[in-house]
Scaffold this motif. Structure first.
Motif, short mmCIF file in Angstrom:
data_model
loop_
_atom_site.label_atom_id
_atom_site.label_comp_id
_atom_site.label_asym_id
_atom_site.label_seq_id
_atom_site.Cartn_x
_atom_site.Cartn_y
_atom_site.Cartn_z
N THR A 205 0.83 -1.64 0.11
CA THR A 205 -0.27 0.29 -0.54
C THR A 205 0.68 1.37 0.50
OG1 THR A 205 -1.78 -1.02 1.34
CG2 THR A 205 -1.68 1.58 1.41
N ILE A 206 0.82 1.78 -0.97
CA ILE A 206 1.37 3.74 -0.63
C ILE A 206 0.50 4.80 -0.58
CG2 ILE A 206 2.65 4.70 -2.70
CD1 ILE A 206 3.73 2.26 -3.88
N GLY A 207 0.50 5.36 0.94
CA GLY A 207 -0.65 6.15 0.48
C GLY A 207 0.19 7.60 0.92
N ASN A 208 -0.87 8.70 0.73
CA ASN A 208 -0.17 10.25 1.15
C ASN A 208 0.48 10.31 0.70
OD1 ASN A 208 0.54 12.50 3.08
ND2 ASN A 208 1.74 11.30 4.54
N LEU A 209 0.23 10.57 -0.38
CA LEU A 209 0.95 10.79 -2.34
C LEU A 209 1.61 12.34 -1.39
CD1 LEU A 209 -1.67 8.85 -4.50
CD2 LEU A 209 0.14 7.83 -3.69
N SER A 210 0.99 13.23 -1.14
CA SER A 210 1.75 14.41 -0.67
C SER A 210 3.19 14.21 -0.47
CB SER A 210 0.50 15.58 -0.35
OG SER A 210 0.75 14.68 0.86
N VAL B 204 -2.30 16.17 -6.53
CA VAL B 204 -3.83 16.12 -6.71
C VAL B 204 -3.95 14.57 -7.93
CG1 VAL B 204 -6.15 15.42 -6.26
CG2 VAL B 204 -5.46 17.53 -4.91
N ILE B 205 -3.94 13.39 -7.53
CA ILE B 205 -3.38 12.56 -8.41
C ILE B 205 -4.88 12.05 -8.94
CG2 ILE B 205 -2.72 10.45 -8.95
CD1 ILE B 205 -0.54 12.50 -8.85
N LEU C 108 -1.11 1.36 -14.31
CA LEU C 108 0.58 0.67 -13.71
C LEU C 108 1.36 0.47 -15.19
CD1 LEU C 108 2.00 -0.89 -12.07
CD2 LEU C 108 0.88 -3.33 -12.55
N GLY C 109 2.66 0.38 -15.32
CA GLY C 109 2.92 0.32 -16.85
C GLY C 109 4.25 -0.93 -16.89
N ASN C 110 4.91 -0.23 -17.99
CA ASN C 110 5.97 -2.00 -17.89
C ASN C 110 7.38 -1.18 -17.15
OD1 ASN C 110 7.39 -4.09 -19.17
ND2 ASN C 110 8.10 -2.22 -20.27
N GLY C 111 7.37 -1.82 -16.49
CA GLY C 111 8.97 -2.01 -15.27
C GLY C 111 8.96 -1.25 -13.95
N ASN C 112 7.41 -1.38 -13.28
CA ASN C 112 7.25 -1.37 -12.22
C ASN C 112 7.42 0.37 -12.03
OD1 ASN C 112 8.15 -3.82 -10.91
ND2 ASN C 112 10.20 -3.90 -11.00
N VAL C 113 6.48 0.79 -12.85
CA VAL C 113 6.45 2.41 -13.33
C VAL C 113 5.02 2.43 -13.12
CG1 VAL C 113 6.34 4.12 -14.95
CG2 VAL C 113 8.15 2.56 -14.72
N LEU C 114 4.94 3.38 -12.70
CA LEU C 114 3.28 3.86 -12.40
C LEU C 114 3.31 5.30 -13.47
CD1 LEU C 114 2.35 3.88 -8.87
CD2 LEU C 114 1.46 2.39 -11.18
N TRP C 115 1.95 5.72 -14.80
CA TRP C 115 1.53 6.31 -14.71
C TRP C 115 0.81 7.90 -13.76
CZ3 TRP C 115 4.81 9.08 -19.06
CH2 TRP C 115 5.48 7.65 -19.71
N LEU C 116 0.86 8.66 -13.78
CA LEU C 116 -0.04 9.29 -12.85
C LEU C 116 -0.55 10.88 -13.87
CD1 LEU C 116 2.14 9.13 -10.08
CD2 LEU C 116 0.48 7.78 -10.82
N ILE C 117 -1.24 11.30 -13.38
CA ILE C 117 -1.62 12.41 -13.90
C ILE C 117 -2.46 13.51 -12.38
CG2 ILE C 117 -4.05 13.80 -14.85
CD1 ILE C 117 -2.69 12.69 -16.92
N ASP C 118 -1.46 14.79 -12.31
CA ASP C 118 -1.13 15.33 -11.33
C ASP C 118 -2.49 16.56 -11.71
OD1 ASP C 118 -0.82 17.66 -9.46
OD2 ASP C 118 1.27 16.32 -8.36
#
Length: 271
Positions: free
Chosen positions: A109-114, A120-121, A126-136
């Motif tokens: 679990t990954i919380g408290n993203l700030s 604000v995400i 989930l992308g390739n190679g342990n990567v997350l794509w995010l919209i901030d």
């Protein structure tokens, strides 16, 4: 990349379109189940999340197998089972990512993203190679984040990768090293896996989309539509029932969902 440029040129010239009527073979049904998020994995197992983030796993024929209830209940923005052996969950309300194994047991679990420097995400995938794509939403940017090292690999302001001044991002997915971004009223933008723009599919409507390895599927005006983003083709077929609102496609089946259940149909040859 040369093939990426070819893809853009090919799609921009796309005009092929045809309709067909399919014979639907019902394999199973899941009834009396609130369907807020729907996903499937490579074994055609079915995963359903309700509006409180509770997840139920079903067999490929609709038999209930496992259940997960989060410690803090919240609606899920993203439920992804297609990519790896694990499930990826994202709640924009909680600003939290979570990974479950195939038996719905919590892994990470990954919380408290700030605290990681984000605003604000609003969307994540989930992308390739342990990567997350995010919209901030605060920074108005597309971010590529290594969640294991907790390091931002790149950040691109919307102004440099998206056409137009305002974007409300309603969906995000990576498939076959391509990133798909669904923007309300503007269709789908396609990027390579480094976040470089390739093309824009303007005709995609503001409905729930499902991204497979080769097609974008959606339900609109009483029909199932699928758009190939690598070939000169757009297809449609009438729904077996007009009450369906969501579609998910596995290697063996087509899942069609109402607000309160899912019907599982055999995947038609060629679909």
């Amino acid at each position: 990349m040369r093939w990426m440029r070819w893809l853009a040129v090919l799609y921009l010239g796309m005009q092929g379109s045809y309709a067909q009527t399919l014979d639907w073979q019902l394999l199973g049904s899941i009834s009396n189940k609130v369907v807020d998020r729907l996903s499937t994995d490579k074994n055609s197992y079915v995963f359903i999340a309700d509006r409180e983030g509770n997840i139920t796993q079903f067999s490929a024929l609709g038999d209930s197998l496992n259940f997960y209830s989060p410690a803090i209940r919240s609606r899920l923005t993203i439920l992804e089972a297609e990519w790896t052996v694990n499930l990826f969950l994202f709640s924009a309300d909680l600003q939290q990512f979570e990974f479950l194994d195939r038996f719905l047991r919590p892994l990470t679990t990954i919380g408290n993203l700030s605290k990681h420097g984000f605003g604000v995400i609003k969307q994540a995938t989930l992308g390739n190679g342990n990567v997350l794509w995010l919209i901030d939403e605060n920074r108005l940017s597309l971010i590529r984040w290594d969640f294991r090292r907790q390091a931002i690999l790149q950040e691109q302001p919307f102004s440099t990768v998206l056409e137009g001044d305002y974007h409300q991002i309603t969906g995000l997915a990576e498939r076959k090293n391509l990133l798909f971004l669904h923007s309300k009223g503007k269709g789908v933008f396609i990027f390579d896996n480094q976040g470089n723009p390739i093309t824009q599919l303007r005709e995609i409507p503001d409905v729930d989309l499902y991204f497979s390895d080769d097609y974008i599927y959606y339900i609109h005006a009483g029909e199932i539509h699928r758009v190939s983003y690598v070939a000169n083709l757009k297809e449609s077929t009438p729904l077996p029932k007009t009450t369906y609102k969501k579609i998910v496609v596995s290697s063996k089946s087509v899942l069609l969902a109402t607000d309160n259940g899912v019907d599982i149909y055999a995947l038609h040859p060629g679909w």
